[in-house]
Design a protein around this motif. Sequence first.
Motif, PDB file in Angstrom:
ATOM      1  N   LYS A  36       0.833  -1.202   0.000  1.00 27.04           N
ATOM      2  CA  LYS A  36       0.000   0.000   0.000  1.00 27.04           C
ATOM      3  C   LYS A  36       0.868   1.252   0.000  1.00 27.04           C
ATOM      4  O   LYS A  36       1.948   1.265   0.593  1.00 27.04           O
ATOM      5  N   ASP A  83      -3.216   4.526   4.021  1.00 24.04           N
ATOM      6  CA  ASP A  83      -3.434   3.974   2.684  1.00 24.04           C
ATOM      7  C   ASP A  83      -3.856   5.076   1.709  1.00 24.04           C
ATOM      8  O   ASP A  83      -4.900   5.688   1.873  1.00 24.04           O
ATOM      9  N   SER A 143      -3.583   4.208  -1.646  1.00 27.01           N
ATOM     10  CA  SER A 143      -3.570   3.400  -2.861  1.00 27.01           C
ATOM     11  C   SER A 143      -4.752   3.667  -3.781  1.00 27.01           C
ATOM     12  O   SER A 143      -4.711   3.326  -4.965  1.00 27.01           O
TER      13      SER A 143
END
Length: 200
Positions: free
Chosen positions: A112, A126, A128
């Motif tokens: 991530k 995160d 991502s």
Amino acid sequence: GLITENNDIIKPLIYDDITSADDSDYENIRLVFTKDQQQQLTNKFAHPLTELSDYRFISDKLDNLEEMTVIEKDGKYGLFSYKEKKVTVPPKYEDMSGHVYNNTILAQLVGKTVLIDTSGKLLIKDLSQYAYTDRSESNDKIEVTTKDDKHGLIDYAGKTIIEPIYDSLEKEVIYNNLVDLYESDNRKGVTYYFTEKSDK
């Protein structure tokens, strides 16, 4: 090894390689001595900052990293502080790359994209879901672009400020007059974002 112009031995001829840790800081250049797959970091006078260890000192991984260097061990990355003479961020990240803005670093952890600061604190766990993040020294927010090319704004804790639903997002700081613009030490303009959505 390392000798003076008077042939005084500073470091004996036992090393496989000697390189500089950071070519951009000429005043405080550090040296990396390699021996049998281990490395030692020293100051410019070859006084040790570390013992020989399995850490690799990587100088070209992050731009604008001050008083620190990236370290690598077993394919994972962390940070070493020149000032504290110790590892401040253990090498646990799969990658660290790009530019350091506002003392923050984009890194990869367990696949991530995360945001950490230079002390190793996890700021956003995160990122991502975004294809691109735009951080700058002059902005206390992060402009984000989703994978379907929608633009939004988050803060450094990951909180959404402007939902990423716009086709474009352009920051503009508006001042009341030119005095505010050119003598704005204690005055702040109003920040607007010009947006576009469905050609409007």
